[in-house]
Scaffold this active site. Structure first.
Site, PDB file in Angstrom:
ATOM      1  N   ASP A  96     -22.216 -23.164 -22.668  1.00  0.00           N
ATOM      2  CA  ASP A  96     -22.062 -22.326 -23.859  1.00  0.00           C
ATOM      3  C   ASP A  96     -22.773 -23.025 -25.009  1.00  0.00           C
ATOM      4  OD1 ASP A  96     -21.294 -21.062 -26.186  1.00  0.00           O
ATOM      5  OD2 ASP A  96     -19.201 -20.813 -25.606  1.00  0.00           O
ATOM      6  N   LYS A 111     -25.497 -16.388 -31.922  1.00  0.00           N
ATOM      7  CA  LYS A 111     -25.616 -16.850 -33.307  1.00  0.00           C
ATOM      8  C   LYS A 111     -27.058 -16.913 -33.793  1.00  0.00           C
ATOM      9  CE  LYS A 111     -21.065 -18.969 -33.588  1.00  0.00           C
ATOM     10  NZ  LYS A 111     -20.444 -17.814 -34.252  1.00  0.00           N
ATOM     11  N   PHE A 114     -13.778 -23.616 -27.584  1.00  0.00           N
ATOM     12  CA  PHE A 114     -13.830 -22.373 -28.350  1.00  0.00           C
ATOM     13  C   PHE A 114     -14.984 -21.545 -27.796  1.00  0.00           C
ATOM     14  CE2 PHE A 114     -15.230 -19.468 -31.634  1.00  0.00           C
ATOM     15  CZ  PHE A 114     -14.030 -18.864 -31.974  1.00  0.00           C
TER      16      PHE A 114
END
Length: 401
Positions: free
Chosen positions: A226, A255, A141
């Site tokens: 990531d 984030k 993802f």
């Protein structure tokens, strides 16, 4: 209707149905707790998918944002501003690298990493034009842009959005042999999550990340990590890659970098990699804006103390010890994760992940399901042990443990 029902009905009537939220309408939040429009309090064990690592309304971060709001919030990258240099320098230092390319959202940062790797491949490695390949892992993802879903194996994320962007090869996560077979002379990068979050907090087999790092060095391929969800303290280290002593060529961050206040993301690498860009080739109006940099600088200062990494490691050990008991007693079939991050596969007889999340909601605990049977636990790193114990007690009650 109640205030909750009224607001949910209005949202359903006037917003696209691209999410399926739990039926709670949050009005205020502080620390690890959120309060809804009816005045009910909930323990947040999701933390905005790690965007709220430092808790809701962290005073230090709020004050940094408030002070910057009084000065200047946006200049665009048409001009320099007085927070930009410090942000880039301090983030590069945290990562042990040389250069930063700031963006806003995680998906933008992944797109930036893809563009960077391709440009590096053509300009530095010498891959023939239009032939660059990037190897990724199944069940990944990395966002939901058109390019990113082109290398997703999630049917819901991909369906009806083609034609898809070419140039990617998907191999099983954790399979070194498959990775080795996929890397060719035209491969410019391997893009991986050190821990796959949306897949259910999947930790790769021991030795996998070092093997990928060795392979990418051997084949002159960039290793792109990531760490949008796994980075910045979530797993008990600043970066999840550190657990196996791996340093990638490029970090993709987001984030928690924005402290739960503003969206902040970045790609961080050495000058040989990010130095391929020239003015006009890539950018973002809001990327690296003064407000974002001010908040992110405070995040970096908090991370430099090591306090949050240590807290995640200590409370994470407690969390995983407690969750192991649920597996032993059969309420969950598998527990995965690292630090204050866990994925639990619920025993089918006890319901779906969504049903368990809804039952926890009724008891004042917020989690989120994924892939049918799995729920994720990822509280703010500042959560107290007492609150975490209470949340786990509600989980045990819901599961009949």
């Amino acid at each position: 209707m109640s205030a909750t029902e009224t607001l949910i009905a209005a949202a359903e009537a006037h917003s696209a149905h691209n999410y399926h939220p739990l039926p709670v309408v949050v009005a205020t939040a502080e620390g690890a707790w959120m309060t809804d429009v009816e005045g009910r309090r909930y323990l947040d064990l999701l933390a905005g998918y790690s965007a709220l690592n430092f808790g809701h309304g962290n005073r230090r971060l709020v004050e940094a944002a408030r002070a910057q709001l009084e000065r200047v919030t946006l200049t665009s990258r048409a001009f320099y501003h007085d927070r930009f240099a410090a942000f880039c320098q301090e983030l590069a230092e945290l990562c042990g690298m040389e250069m930063v390319l700031p963006m806003n959202t995680g998906a933008e940062a992944v797109e930036t990493a893809v563009k960077t790797a391709r440009k590096w491949g053509y300009r530095v490695k010498g891959v023939p034009w239009e032939m660059a390949k990037i190897v990724v892992a199944a069940d990944n993802f990395h966002g939901r842009t058109t390019t990113v879903i082109s290398f997703s194996t999630d049917r819901e994320a991909r369906a009806d959005f083609g034609p898809y962007t070419p140039g990617f090869e998907i191999v099983p996560y954790g399979d070194v042999a498959a990775m080795r077979s996929a890397v060719t002379e035209n491969t410019v990068a391997v893009l991986l999550e050190p821990i796959q979050g949306e897949a259910g907090v999947v930790v790769p087999p021991q030795g996998y990340l070092p093997a990928v790092r060795e392979l990418t060095r051997e084949r002159e391929v960039l290793f792109v990590a990531d760490e949008i969800q796994s980075g910045l303290g979530r797993t008990g280290r600043t970066f999840a890659c550190e657990h196996e002593g791996v340093v990638p060529d490029m970090y993709v961050l987001g984030k928690a970098l924005g402290g739960g206040i503003v969206p902040v993301s970045a790609v961080v690498a050495d000058a040989e990699v990010l130095g391929v860009f020239r003015p006009g080739e890539h950018g973002s109006t809001f990327g690296g804006n003064p407000l974002a940099c001010a908040v992110a600088l405070e995040v970096l200062a908090m991370l430099r103390t090591g306090e949050f990494q240590e807290r995640s490691a200590e409370l994470g050990a407690f969390l995983h010890g407690e969750l192991a008991g649920l597996k032993e007693s059969g309420q969950v079939t598998q527990v995965r994760g690292r630090g204050l991050w866990a994925g639990l596969d619920i025993a089918p007889a006890l319901g779906t992940g969504r049903e368990v999340a809804e039952r926890l909601l009724e008891r004042g605990v917020l989690v989120k399901d994924t892939h049918g049977s799995t729920i994720r636990v990822a509280p703010p790193l500042m959560i107290s042990r007492e609150d975490l114990e209470w949340g786990l007690e509600q989980l045990r009650t819901v599961l009949g443990a």
